[in-house]
Design an enzyme around this catalytic site. Structure first.
Site, PDB file in Angstrom:
ATOM      1  N   ASP A  13      -4.241  -3.370  -0.428  1.00 18.98           N
ATOM      2  CA  ASP A  13      -3.259  -2.820  -1.343  1.00 18.98           C
ATOM      3  C   ASP A  13      -1.866  -3.139  -0.798  1.00 18.98           C
ATOM      4  OD1 ASP A  13      -2.352  -1.292  -3.551  1.00 18.98           O
ATOM      5  OD2 ASP A  13      -2.119   0.458  -2.270  1.00 18.98           O
ATOM      6  N   ASP A  15       1.601  -1.252  -1.913  1.00 15.49           N
ATOM      7  CA  ASP A  15       2.404  -0.052  -1.680  1.00 15.49           C
ATOM      8  C   ASP A  15       1.620   0.960  -0.854  1.00 15.49           C
ATOM      9  OD1 ASP A  15       4.804  -0.696  -3.227  1.00 15.49           O
ATOM     10  OD2 ASP A  15       3.466  -0.626  -4.961  1.00 15.49           O
ATOM     11  N   ASP A 209      -4.420   2.901   0.808  1.00 10.21           N
ATOM     12  CA  ASP A 209      -3.891   4.196   1.237  1.00 10.21           C
ATOM     13  C   ASP A 209      -4.335   5.327   0.327  1.00 10.21           C
ATOM     14  OD1 ASP A 209      -2.154   3.240  -0.911  1.00 10.21           O
ATOM     15  OD2 ASP A 209      -0.845   4.923  -0.389  1.00 10.21           O
TER      16      ASP A 209
END
Length: 259
Positions: A13, A15, A209
């Site tokens: 990922d 961000d 995250d």
């Protein structure tokens, strides 16, 4: 946990993993550099459909992360690939930004509000009442409802922003029609990404995250999963979910030596 094959391909990922609020996460530059030097296939993924891969390449480059355009995979690209497979040369009414409209143009879709095959909802910072009203009426008239991703909120320096999932819920409430979400955690996005780089799930890993999108998507696609704690998820949040990542690490810096 069952023994897995060595990791030959990486999906990560963006961000919360490589960057946070426009600032690179310490170790992200070393991770990308090691990946590129290794020659292993990799993709940087994002559920954000606002930007084209070229836009994202430029944004990452400005903060010192050199990710080639061809190594960026967005929910907009995954949505375009899905629609091209389902109904080649179709038509769509689109609520979204250049990342989504460009991806649909590139597969030969016509963007129209005249009896479109699909209403496609993506991320934008300028949702309008008029556009949402039109989308609702087109869906009620028979257009199929597609959304790029189910994220309900997105980050900003000022706090949470409503995202595609929240707006999709508004349209669903008005129409009684649920959208088909293409982006994470739908494993479709992951499998399409793996296919794009010629990788296999049993020798691939996903870094994210968020438990509810990144880890779940990797898990359902049959990949090894790593949760980093530089984004939205706190250590105590992990046990609230009925599934677990393969490993929890402080940041992507902890994974450089695994490449």
């Amino acid at each position: 946990m069952a023994e897995r094959k060595p990791i030959e391909s990486w999906l990560t990922d963006m961000d919360g993993v490589l960057m946070h609020e426009g600032i690179p996460v310490p170790g992200a530059d070393a991770f990308i550099k090691r990946l590129r030097e290794s020659g292993k296939p990799f993709l940087v993924l994002t559920n954000n459909s606002i930007y084209t891969p070229r836009d994202l390449h430029a944004r990452l480059e400005r903060i010192g992360l050199d990710v080639p355009v061809e190594n960026i995979w967005t929910s907009a690209l995954a949505t375009a690939k899905f629609l091209d497979d389902q109904r080649p040369g179709g038509t769509a009414y689109v609520i979204g930004e250049a990342g989504l409209t460009t991806a649909l143009h590139d597969i030969g879709y016509v963007l129209t509000d005249a009896e479109p095959d699909y209403v496609v909802l993506g991320e934008t910072r300028t949702y309008s009442f008029e556009a949402l009203t039109k989308a609702i009426r087109l869906i009620n008239a028979g257009a199929r409802f597609i959304a790029t991703n189910p994220d309900e909120t997105g980050p900003s320096a000022e706090g949470a922003l409503p995202a595609t999932g929240s707006v999709a819920a508004l349209i669903t409430k008005a129409t009684g029609r649920e959208p088909y979400f293409v982006g994470k955690p739908n494993p479709l996005m992951m499998r399409a990404g793996l296919n794009a780089i010629g990788a296999h799930s049993e020798t691939s890993a996903m870094i994210g995250d968020r438990m509810d999108t990144d880890v779940l998507a990797g898990l359902e696609a049959g990949m090894e999963t790593f949760l980093v704690l530089t984004g939205l998820t706190r250590p105590e949040d992990v046990d609230h979910h009925p599934f677990r990542p393969s490993r929890v690490v402080d940041s992507i810096a902890d994974l450089v030596d695994l490449i």
